[in-house]
Structures are given as structure tokens and as C-alpha cells.
Design a protein around this motif. Structure first.
Motif, PDB file in Angstrom:
ATOM      1  N   THR A   1       0.836  -1.208   0.000  1.00 20.81           N
ATOM      2  CA  THR A   1       0.000   0.000   0.000  1.00 20.81           C
ATOM      3  C   THR A   1       0.868   1.253   0.000  1.00 20.81           C
ATOM      4  O   THR A   1       0.563   2.232  -0.710  1.00 20.81           O
ATOM      5  CB  THR A   1      -0.937   0.007   1.228  1.00 20.81           C
ATOM      6  N   ALA A   2       1.935   1.244   0.769  1.00 22.66           N
ATOM      7  CA  ALA A   2       2.844   2.391   0.809  1.00 22.66           C
ATOM      8  C   ALA A   2       3.475   2.630  -0.561  1.00 22.66           C
ATOM      9  O   ALA A   2       3.607   3.774  -1.012  1.00 22.66           O
ATOM     10  CB  ALA A   2       3.920   2.161   1.872  1.00 22.66           C
ATOM     11  N   ASP A   3       3.872   1.544  -1.239  1.00 19.41           N
ATOM     12  CA  ASP A   3       4.460   1.683  -2.571  1.00 19.41           C
ATOM     13  C   ASP A   3       3.470   2.303  -3.547  1.00 19.41           C
ATOM     14  O   ASP A   3       3.839   3.148  -4.375  1.00 19.41           O
ATOM     15  CB  ASP A   3       4.929   0.322  -3.095  1.00 19.41           C
ATOM     16  N   ALA A   4       2.193   1.893  -3.453  1.00 20.41           N
ATOM     17  CA  ALA A   4       1.173   2.425  -4.363  1.00 20.41           C
ATOM     18  C   ALA A   4       0.926   3.915  -4.090  1.00 20.41           C
ATOM     19  O   ALA A   4       0.769   4.711  -5.030  1.00 20.41           O
ATOM     20  CB  ALA A   4      -0.125   1.631  -4.202  1.00 20.41           C
ATOM     21  N   LEU A   5       0.912   4.284  -2.821  1.00 18.23           N
ATOM     22  CA  LEU A   5       0.715   5.700  -2.478  1.00 18.23           C
ATOM     23  C   LEU A   5       1.893   6.550  -2.944  1.00 18.23           C
ATOM     24  O   LEU A   5       1.716   7.683  -3.416  1.00 18.23           O
ATOM     25  CB  LEU A   5       0.544   5.856  -0.963  1.00 18.23           C
ATOM     26  N   GLU A   6       3.098   6.000  -2.834  1.00 14.91           N
ATOM     27  CA  GLU A   6       4.274   6.748  -3.271  1.00 14.91           C
ATOM     28  C   GLU A   6       4.244   7.009  -4.767  1.00 14.91           C
ATOM     29  O   GLU A   6       4.648   8.091  -5.228  1.00 14.91           O
ATOM     30  CB  GLU A   6       5.545   5.968  -2.895  1.00 14.91           C
ATOM     31  N   LYS A   7       3.753   6.035  -5.526  1.00 17.90           N
ATOM     32  CA  LYS A   7       3.629   6.222  -6.971  1.00 17.90           C
ATOM     33  C   LYS A   7       2.614   7.312  -7.316  1.00 17.90           C
ATOM     34  O   LYS A   7       2.693   7.917  -8.389  1.00 17.90           O
ATOM     35  CB  LYS A   7       3.226   4.912  -7.632  1.00 17.90           C
TER      36      LYS A   7
END
Length: 216
Positions: A114-120
Motif C-alpha cells: 500500500t505504501a508503494d502504491a501511495l508513493e507512486k
């Protein structure tokens, strides 16, 4: 010649008997009719006035309707001006928001993906890991968004566009500007980019809702 004998008749004719014609004029019936009609009209006006006074002080006994009665009421539609969380100029952009992504479920690895998706999508990522004990396995919804009071209608509103059904909550004792995304049991994934864009548009340009107003 008797006193009752008309003069000039030489006493030939006498009026006999004990009943004599009365020498009064006939009453005028026309005047009597006028008086009766006038009295009747006066009584009618007085009666009508009395009824009007009764209506005024008793409210018409339930038969007379006021100007605001149901029969004269009209329902008008009015547009209510919704209160937006904040003006578009006051809303921070994703790059200005630091998000701590915390997993309160039993599913491992959910915070990292989820953190990776938000960072994108432009958000800054802070801490990534498990939720603290007070929230661990206690978030039954999709997510809990937690931050300082000032973030409730700013940073948390923006972050909420990425998670459908997320609950926003302010912590008055919290300092700083970072916010938490605590993943709950019903979380499956972030909203699609199209859904997030639509939610952003609603956030910055809320549509007025129609309400009904009684014109009584």
C-alpha cells in the motif's frame, strides 16, 4: 238641534247609537315597512360583526383557514450550500503529505504494498509497519485515517480520496503534520486512479444538494 247633528241639515239627520266613527288619519304602511327593513338590516350587520369577532378570538373554530394553512402551502426546492472541508487553495497536494502506513490486519505485507502504491501517486511515505497495540486488529472498516486536528479537513481529506470508505479521525494531542493510514479488515486495495480523481473533483468542487422548504 243636537250637538251631534251636522250643521246645515236642519236637524233632519241625527247620529244615533253609542258608537261613533274615529276621525283619525290612516297610518302610512310604507313608513312602517321602511322601519322594519332598517331594523332587520341593523340586526344583520350586528350579528355579522359578532361572528367576525368570535372568529378572530377563537381562530375560526377550525373551519376558517389562515394564510399559512395546508391548502395554501407550497413546497419549494432550494439548493443548500454544502460546507466544503476546505477551499481548494487550502488543500495540500499529495507531495506535501507524509503518510505513515500501518497494518492492523493479520495479512502480512499489506502495509508495504500500500505504501508503494501511495508513493507512486505522489505521497511522501513515512513509517511502514504494523499498527500500534491500541489499533491492532481493532479497525473493522477499510481504513482509519488519523492525524492532528488541523489535518482533519486538509491532509486527511486528500488522503481519503485514495481509500474508499476510510474513516477520518483527529487526535487533539498529536503534534506535527504527518498522518497515519491504518489498514483495516475490509481493506482490499487503494481506489483506482480514476476513482481517486473523481473523489478529488468532488472534494474541490462539491455539488449543492436539493432540499425542500415549506412555504407556510
Amino acid at each position: 238641534m243636537s250637538m251631534l247633528t251636522p250643521p246645515g241639515m236642519g236637524g233632519k239627520y241625527r247620529i244615533t247609537g253609542d258608537k261613533y266613527p274615529r276621525m283619525r288619519r290612516r297610518r302610512r304602511r310604507g313608513r312602517l315597512v321602511v322601519v322594519v327593513v332598517a331594523c332587520g338590516a341593523a340586526l344583520g350587520v350586528a350579528g355579522w360583526g359578532t361572528l367576525q369577532l368570535i372568529d378572530v378570538f377563537t381562530g375560526g373554530g377550525g373551519t376558517a383557514s389562515a394564510a399559512g394553512s395546508k391548502a395554501s402551502c407550497t413546497v419549494k426546492s432550494a439548493k443548500a450550500s454544502p460546507s466544503a472541508p476546505a477551499s481548494p487553495a487550502a488543500l495540500p497536494r499529495p507531495a506535501q503529505i507524509t503518510v505513515n502506513v500501518l497494518n492492523a490486519t493479520t495479512r502480512s505485507g499489506l502495509a508495504k504494498t500500500t505504501a508503494d502504491a501511495l508513493e507512486k501517486r505522489g505521497f511522501k511515505i513515512g513509517e511502514v509497519g504494523n499498527a500500534p497495540k491500541q489499533y491492532d486488529k481493532k479497525v473493522t472498516g477499510a481504513a482509519l485515517l488519523l492525524g492532528p486536528t488541523a489535518s482533519l479537513n486538509t491532509s486527511l481529506s486528500v488522503l481519503a480520496t485514495q481509500v474508499d470508505g476510510a474513516e477520518r479521525r483527529a487526535d487533539a494531542a498529536r503534534k506535527g503534520t504527518e498522518v497515519d493510514l491504518i489498514i483495516g479488515d475490509r481493506f482490499q486495495a487503494l481506489s483506482t486512479e480514476a476513482e481517486a480523481a473523481k473523489a478529488w473533483n468532488v472534494l474541490v468542487s462539491p455539488q449543492p444538494t436539493a432540499t425542500t422548504k415549506n412555504a407556510c
